[in-house]
Design a protein around this motif. Structure first.
Motif, mmCIF file in Angstrom:
data_model
loop_
_atom_site.group_PDB
_atom_site.id
_atom_site.type_symbol
_atom_site.label_atom_id
_atom_site.label_comp_id
_atom_site.label_asym_id
_atom_site.label_seq_id
_atom_site.Cartn_x
_atom_site.Cartn_y
_atom_site.Cartn_z
ATOM 1 N N LEU A 1 0.836 -1.194 0.000
ATOM 2 C CA LEU A 1 0.000 0.000 0.000
ATOM 3 C C LEU A 1 0.876 1.251 0.000
ATOM 4 O O LEU A 1 1.700 1.438 0.899
ATOM 5 N N ILE A 2 0.699 2.105 -1.006
ATOM 6 C CA ILE A 2 1.374 3.405 -1.011
ATOM 7 C C ILE A 2 0.589 4.312 -0.064
ATOM 8 O O ILE A 2 -0.569 4.650 -0.337
ATOM 9 N N TYR A 3 1.188 4.660 1.075
ATOM 10 C CA TYR A 3 0.459 5.454 2.069
ATOM 11 C C TYR A 3 0.972 6.889 2.171
ATOM 12 O O TYR A 3 0.393 7.714 2.879
ATOM 13 N N ARG A 4 2.043 7.202 1.462
ATOM 14 C CA ARG A 4 2.558 8.570 1.421
ATOM 15 C C ARG A 4 3.200 8.806 0.069
ATOM 16 O O ARG A 4 3.974 7.984 -0.405
ATOM 17 N N GLN A 5 2.846 9.923 -0.591
ATOM 18 C CA GLN A 5 3.341 10.208 -1.928
ATOM 19 C C GLN A 5 3.734 11.679 -2.025
ATOM 20 O O GLN A 5 2.964 12.558 -1.655
ATOM 21 N N LYS B 1 9.760 9.882 10.085
ATOM 22 C CA LYS B 1 9.532 10.702 8.896
ATOM 23 C C LYS B 1 8.231 11.487 8.968
ATOM 24 O O LYS B 1 8.047 12.487 8.260
ATOM 25 N N ASP B 2 7.315 11.055 9.805
ATOM 26 C CA ASP B 2 5.999 11.678 9.882
ATOM 27 C C ASP B 2 5.597 11.827 11.343
ATOM 28 O O ASP B 2 5.431 10.843 12.057
ATOM 29 N N ASP C 1 2.850 12.578 12.517
ATOM 30 C CA ASP C 1 1.507 12.048 12.763
ATOM 31 C C ASP C 1 1.494 10.531 12.934
ATOM 32 O O ASP C 1 0.464 9.968 13.296
ATOM 33 N N LEU C 2 2.617 9.873 12.658
ATOM 34 C CA LEU C 2 2.730 8.431 12.856
ATOM 35 C C LEU C 2 3.717 8.167 13.987
ATOM 36 O O LEU C 2 4.931 8.143 13.784
ATOM 37 N N ASP C 3 3.186 7.959 15.174
ATOM 38 C CA ASP C 3 4.019 7.752 16.358
ATOM 39 C C ASP C 3 3.943 6.284 16.776
ATOM 40 O O ASP C 3 2.850 5.757 17.042
ATOM 41 N N LYS C 4 5.084 5.631 16.838
ATOM 42 C CA LYS C 4 5.104 4.190 17.103
ATOM 43 C C LYS C 4 4.608 3.864 18.507
ATOM 44 O O LYS C 4 3.887 2.875 18.702
ATOM 45 N N ASP C 5 4.981 4.674 19.492
ATOM 46 C CA ASP C 5 4.541 4.399 20.868
ATOM 47 C C ASP C 5 3.022 4.476 20.983
ATOM 48 O O ASP C 5 2.395 3.646 21.656
ATOM 49 N N THR C 6 2.429 5.474 20.337
ATOM 50 C CA THR C 6 0.973 5.609 20.354
ATOM 51 C C THR C 6 0.323 4.429 19.641
ATOM 52 O O THR C 6 -0.712 3.892 20.074
ATOM 53 N N LEU C 7 0.935 4.011 18.532
ATOM 54 C CA LEU C 7 0.440 2.866 17.785
ATOM 55 C C LEU C 7 0.434 1.606 18.643
ATOM 56 O O LEU C 7 -0.558 0.881 18.714
ATOM 57 N N LEU C 8 1.543 1.343 19.317
ATOM 58 C CA LEU C 8 1.666 0.149 20.161
ATOM 59 C C LEU C 8 0.670 0.181 21.314
ATOM 60 O O LEU C 8 0.089 -0.852 21.679
ATOM 61 N N LYS C 9 0.469 1.363 21.879
ATOM 62 C CA LYS C 9 -0.471 1.478 22.992
ATOM 63 C C LYS C 9 -1.885 1.126 22.557
ATOM 64 O O LYS C 9 -2.624 0.426 23.279
ATOM 65 N N GLN C 10 -2.273 1.584 21.361
ATOM 66 C CA GLN C 10 -3.621 1.273 20.875
ATOM 67 C C GLN C 10 -3.741 -0.191 20.478
ATOM 68 O O GLN C 10 -4.813 -0.791 20.591
ATOM 69 N N MET C 11 -2.646 -0.788 20.040
ATOM 70 C CA MET C 11 -2.654 -2.198 19.650
ATOM 71 C C MET C 11 -2.887 -3.128 20.841
ATOM 72 O O MET C 11 -3.318 -4.270 20.661
ATOM 73 N N GLU C 12 -2.611 -2.655 22.040
ATOM 74 C CA GLU C 12 -2.741 -3.499 23.230
ATOM 75 C C GLU C 12 -4.164 -4.028 23.411
ATOM 76 O O GLU C 12 -4.377 -5.085 23.987
ATOM 77 N N VAL D 1 -4.406 6.776 8.008
ATOM 78 C CA VAL D 1 -5.492 7.615 7.499
ATOM 79 C C VAL D 1 -5.598 8.906 8.312
ATOM 80 O O VAL D 1 -5.863 9.985 7.758
ATOM 81 N N SER D 2 -5.372 8.821 9.623
ATOM 82 C CA SER D 2 -5.382 10.029 10.454
ATOM 83 C C SER D 2 -4.314 11.012 10.002
ATOM 84 O O SER D 2 -4.529 12.229 9.993
ATOM 85 N N SER D 3 -3.154 10.481 9.617
ATOM 86 C CA SER D 3 -2.081 11.329 9.105
ATOM 87 C C SER D 3 -2.518 12.041 7.829
ATOM 88 O O SER D 3 -2.247 13.231 7.627
ATOM 89 N N ILE D 4 -3.216 11.306 6.955
ATOM 90 C CA ILE D 4 -3.716 11.904 5.707
ATOM 91 C C ILE D 4 -4.760 12.980 6.018
ATOM 92 O O ILE D 4 -4.754 14.069 5.421
ATOM 93 N N LEU D 5 -5.659 12.708 6.960
ATOM 94 C CA LEU D 5 -6.680 13.677 7.328
ATOM 95 C C LEU D 5 -6.068 14.978 7.845
ATOM 96 O O LEU D 5 -6.546 16.071 7.535
ATOM 97 N N HIS D 6 -5.006 14.848 8.629
ATOM 98 C CA HIS D 6 -4.336 16.034 9.159
ATOM 99 C C HIS D 6 -3.772 16.883 8.028
ATOM 100 O O HIS D 6 -3.858 18.119 8.042
ATOM 101 N N LYS D 7 -3.202 16.238 7.042
ATOM 102 C CA LYS D 7 -2.633 16.969 5.900
ATOM 103 C C LYS D 7 -3.735 17.558 5.012
ATOM 104 O O LYS D 7 -3.565 18.624 4.416
ATOM 105 N N ILE D 8 -4.876 16.871 4.935
ATOM 106 C CA ILE D 8 -6.000 17.391 4.164
ATOM 107 C C ILE D 8 -6.549 18.663 4.813
ATOM 108 O O ILE D 8 -7.022 19.578 4.127
ATOM 109 N N ASP D 9 -6.472 18.752 6.150
ATOM 110 C CA ASP D 9 -6.901 19.971 6.842
ATOM 111 C C ASP D 9 -6.085 21.177 6.372
ATOM 112 O O ASP D 9 -6.624 22.269 6.162
#
Length: 259
Positions: free
Chosen positions: A63-67, A96-97, A99-110, A127-135
């Motif tokens: 999946l291309i998630y950043r272009q 690199k982004d 809006d993509l934080d690994k610690d936050t990701l891992l916490k939600q994965m729990e 998708v949240s990262s994309i939404l932020h940029k769309i704002d």
């Protein structure tokens, strides 16, 4: 690379899709070999699934998630293999982004009880990262809307063209997420839709689709408005020239006749 375990499921993060450590988690499937080959020089999204054996279903792809808006070869790809037992992904550059934080990701994965929920957490953060940029895109779109009413220059039309190109890139990115969202229930059954993370991410994807479609319509309207304003001002100039021609033609003719 580390393996993260959450309740009864695991996420295995590996360096690259072609690495031996990545490949050892993948089943021997002819579509899998095709995916590995095609993903080396990726230009479009790839998605495959296997539903032949009950309980052994799987879905995988790239999946291309950043272009980049300026360089078609500057892109970031999420390679993944998802089964009922494990989620395997390539190593992502979280630095690199913002809006993509690994610690936050891992916490939600729990809180994820299934691998599908793990996957949807991943997609949800992207998708949240994309939404932020769309704002931020929306702010530029609004400023340009007012600029059209105040100025009519070639630079304005160039800015509209840039926005149109950017919104098409957003649309292309979101289509990849939407395809995975549809393919997961197809692969693992309709019950996966009951998961809270599946619901959240689905809502975010739908929100992105609605926003992008709406902004695309706005840009089309801006092009029409720009054309109307340009035609109006062009007509005013022609009217002025016509009046001047009407006023000065007799004088010029009289001067030539007198000479």
């Amino acid at each position: 690379m580390p393996q993260y375990k959450f309740m009864h499921v695991a996420w295995q993060e590996e360096g690259s899709i072609g690495d031996e450590d990545f490949l050892k988690f993948l089943p021997d499937h002819y579509k899998m070999h095709s995916w590995i080959k095609d993903s080396q020089d990726l230009e479009v999204n790839i998605l495959h699934n296997d539903t032949v054996e009950p309980g052994g279903e799987g879905i995988w792809g790239s999946l291309i998630y950043r272009q980049s808006q300026h360089d078609k070869d500057e892109l970031d790809v999420f390679h993944f293999y998802l089964s009922r037992d494990i989620l395997v992904t390539n190593e992502l550059d979280f630095d690199k982004d913002a809006d993509l934080d690994k610690d936050t990701l891992l916490k939600q994965m729990e809180g994820a009880a299934t691998t599908v929920e793990l996957m949807m957490v991943f997609l949800g953060h992207m998708v949240s990262s994309i939404l932020h940029k769309i704002d931020k895109f929306e702010e530029r779109l609004r400023n340009l809307l007012w600029e059209i009413s105040e100025n009519n220059e070639s630079k304005t039309l160039d800015k509209i063209a840039d926005l149109r190109h950017e919104i098409l890139l957003w649309k292309h990115l979101i289509q990849g997420f939407a395809e995975i969202q549809m393919a997961i229930p197809e692969t693992f059954g309709p019950d996966v839709r009951d998961g809270i993370e599946f619901y959240r991410t689905s809502q975010r994807i739908e929100r992105c689709v609605i926003l992008v479609d709406s902004y695309q319509d706005e840009i089309k309207n801006m092009v029409d408005m720009e054309n109307v304003v340009a035609n109006y001002r062009g007509n005013e100039i022609i009217k002025t020239l016509t009046v001047l021609t009407t006023l000065f033609t007799p004088a010029m003719a009289w001067a030539q006749y007198g000479a």
